[in-house]
Design a protein around this motif. Structure first.
Motif, PDB file in Angstrom:
ATOM      1  N   ILE A 135      -9.038  22.631  70.741  1.00 15.97           N
ATOM      2  CA  ILE A 135      -7.978  20.789  69.845  1.00 15.97           C
ATOM      3  C   ILE A 135      -7.478  20.479  71.075  1.00 15.97           C
ATOM      4  O   ILE A 135      -6.854  20.493  71.369  1.00 15.97           O
ATOM      5  CB  ILE A 135      -6.928  21.714  68.640  1.00 15.97           C
ATOM      6  CG1 ILE A 135      -7.720  22.923  68.121  1.00 15.97           C
ATOM      7  CG2 ILE A 135      -5.921  20.661  67.754  1.00 15.97           C
ATOM      8  CD1 ILE A 135      -7.091  24.140  67.157  1.00 15.97           C
ATOM      9  N   SER A 136      -8.048  19.096  70.694  1.00 17.14           N
ATOM     10  CA  SER A 136      -7.624  17.694  71.756  1.00 17.14           C
ATOM     11  C   SER A 136      -5.983  17.776  71.092  1.00 17.14           C
ATOM     12  O   SER A 136      -5.141  17.376  72.299  1.00 17.14           O
ATOM     13  CB  SER A 136      -8.161  16.891  71.980  1.00 17.14           C
ATOM     14  OG  SER A 136      -7.973  15.716  72.551  1.00 17.14           O
ATOM     15  N   SER A 137      -5.966  17.246  70.154  1.00 16.72           N
ATOM     16  CA  SER A 137      -4.506  16.928  69.501  1.00 16.72           C
ATOM     17  C   SER A 137      -4.468  17.185  68.147  1.00 16.72           C
ATOM     18  O   SER A 137      -5.087  18.234  67.559  1.00 16.72           O
ATOM     19  CB  SER A 137      -4.074  15.289  69.825  1.00 16.72           C
ATOM     20  OG  SER A 137      -4.698  14.958  69.252  1.00 16.72           O
ATOM     21  N   HIS A 138      -3.241  17.218  67.138  1.00 22.62           N
ATOM     22  CA  HIS A 138      -3.595  17.029  65.660  1.00 22.62           C
ATOM     23  C   HIS A 138      -4.580  16.329  64.599  1.00 22.62           C
ATOM     24  O   HIS A 138      -4.249  16.027  63.879  1.00 22.62           O
ATOM     25  CB  HIS A 138      -2.174  16.487  64.999  1.00 22.62           C
ATOM     26  CG  HIS A 138      -1.537  17.370  64.287  1.00 22.62           C
ATOM     27  ND1 HIS A 138      -1.740  18.689  63.438  1.00 22.62           N
ATOM     28  CD2 HIS A 138      -1.683  16.677  62.834  1.00 22.62           C
ATOM     29  CE1 HIS A 138      -1.252  18.773  62.606  1.00 22.62           C
ATOM     30  NE2 HIS A 138      -1.051  18.073  62.015  1.00 22.62           N
ATOM     31  N   GLU A 139      -5.127  14.778  65.935  1.00 20.62           N
ATOM     32  CA  GLU A 139      -5.504  14.312  65.526  1.00 20.62           C
ATOM     33  C   GLU A 139      -7.179  14.281  65.346  1.00 20.62           C
ATOM     34  O   GLU A 139      -8.110  13.906  65.142  1.00 20.62           O
ATOM     35  CB  GLU A 139      -5.658  12.578  65.482  1.00 20.62           C
ATOM     36  CG  GLU A 139      -4.475  12.298  64.561  1.00 20.62           C
ATOM     37  CD  GLU A 139      -2.768  12.771  65.726  1.00 20.62           C
ATOM     38  OE1 GLU A 139      -2.815  12.873  66.883  1.00 20.62           O
ATOM     39  OE2 GLU A 139      -1.815  12.777  64.537  1.00 20.62           O
ATOM     40  N   VAL A 166     -10.784  14.439  63.712  1.00 19.33           N
ATOM     41  CA  VAL A 166     -10.294  14.985  62.558  1.00 19.33           C
ATOM     42  C   VAL A 166      -9.182  15.213  62.118  1.00 19.33           C
ATOM     43  O   VAL A 166      -8.285  15.635  63.072  1.00 19.33           O
ATOM     44  CB  VAL A 166     -10.653  16.526  63.013  1.00 19.33           C
ATOM     45  CG1 VAL A 166     -10.345  16.865  64.036  1.00 19.33           C
ATOM     46  CG2 VAL A 166     -11.065  18.143  62.315  1.00 19.33           C
ATOM     47  N   THR A 167      -8.911  15.618  61.109  1.00 17.95           N
ATOM     48  CA  THR A 167      -7.496  16.435  60.693  1.00 17.95           C
ATOM     49  C   THR A 167      -7.512  17.430  60.328  1.00 17.95           C
ATOM     50  O   THR A 167      -8.013  18.412  59.941  1.00 17.95           O
ATOM     51  CB  THR A 167      -7.322  15.601  59.113  1.00 17.95           C
ATOM     52  OG1 THR A 167      -8.117  14.035  59.005  1.00 17.95           O
ATOM     53  CG2 THR A 167      -5.946  15.632  58.346  1.00 17.95           C
ATOM     54  N   MET A 168      -5.991  18.045  61.138  1.00  9.35           N
ATOM     55  CA  MET A 168      -5.633  19.087  61.051  1.00  9.35           C
ATOM     56  C   MET A 168      -5.667  20.080  59.818  1.00  9.35           C
ATOM     57  O   MET A 168      -4.365  19.072  59.538  1.00  9.35           O
ATOM     58  CB  MET A 168      -4.831  19.407  62.519  1.00  9.35           C
ATOM     59  CG  MET A 168      -5.499  19.053  63.860  1.00  9.35           C
ATOM     60  SD  MET A 168      -7.973  20.313  63.732  1.00  9.35           S
ATOM     61  CE  MET A 168      -6.361  21.510  64.498  1.00  9.35           C
ATOM     62  N   VAL A 169      -4.635  20.930  59.560  1.00  6.19           N
ATOM     63  CA  VAL A 169      -4.474  21.976  59.117  1.00  6.19           C
ATOM     64  C   VAL A 169      -2.433  21.129  58.911  1.00  6.19           C
ATOM     65  O   VAL A 169      -2.115  22.202  60.442  1.00  6.19           O
ATOM     66  CB  VAL A 169      -4.995  23.015  58.660  1.00  6.19           C
ATOM     67  CG1 VAL A 169      -3.940  23.769  57.655  1.00  6.19           C
ATOM     68  CG2 VAL A 169      -6.144  23.098  58.014  1.00  6.19           C
TER      69      VAL A 169
END
Length: 223
Positions: A135-139, A166-169
């Motif tokens: 995961i790089s960031s929340h986006e 990508v949209t994180m949860v």
């Protein structure tokens, strides 16, 4: 030294006890369930001027479930510095495999005011079908591939970092704290969210085709 992998193999390195011998360490993969052993190239020890030695505190993975897959690499991520070491597991058809390589990556800075920013490191990472995801960031997320990597040492042979949106949860409302982990299961990538507020954790699965997360069918109890 030894490191475990999620794929069930252990990476073992052993230096020669003789001070007059080479500064390299023997390396191999060992499967404690079957007793199988795969010999790897020796690892050169670091020195005071340029410490290339692999530290004890690393996360170790294989890029494929099957260690004998022709494209399988064994990869180590330093927990403290933005460094990774990797080596191809199986000898190519032409008899070449190459040795260990060290690569210093840059995924940005980690900022915790008032301290000065430090280089961010890859911590939560999972291997799925030959790629390493983190995961790089929340986006966005990133996939690391080694398909074009060889032992020549050229910059063109460096691992490829491929970022995608990508949209994180989001954590549920009222959550006081929590952690997330990337986990591979049955060739699927899962994001496990553990929330410390007295309810079940969310278990979501990553769709490799749509590049999005969706709710899973199983839950993991919280602490």
């Amino acid at each position: 030294m030894c490191w475990t992998t999620p794929q069930g193999w252990m990476l073992v390195m052993k230096s020669s006890p003789s001070p007059s011998s080479s500064s390299s360490a023997a390396a191999w993969l060992w499967n404690p369930r079957t007793g199988d052993k795969i010999t790897l190239p020796d690892v050169e020890a670091g020195d005071d001027d340029d410490d290339d030695g692999i530290p004890m505190y690393c996360k170790c993975l294989l890029t494929h479930k099957d260690a004998t897959h022709p494209g399988c690499f064994v990869v180590l991520f330093d927990y403290k510095e933005p460094n990774m070491w990797y080596c191809k597991v199986v000898v190519d058809g032409d008899g070449h495999r190459g040795g260990w390589r060290r690569y210093t990556y840059d995924i940005g800075d980690y900022e915790v005011p008032p301290a000065s920013p430090t280089k961010d490191v890859i911590s939560s990472v999972a291997a799925v079908q030959g790629e390493l995801f983190f995961i790089s960031s929340h986006e966005d997320m990133c996939a690391i591939t080694f398909s074009s990597t060889s032992s020549t040492g050229d910059d063109d042979d460096d691992p490829e970092f491929q970022y995608f949106d990508v949209t994180m949860v989001d954590f549920p409302p009222g959550m006081c704290s929590g952690r997330t982990w990337l986990v591979e299961s049955d060739d699927q990538l899962f994001l496990v969210c553990v929330c410390f507020v007295g309810f079940d954790a969310d278990n979501v699965v990553f769709d490799m085709h749509t590049k999005s997360w969706s709710k899973g069918t199983n839950c993991i109890s919280t602490f």
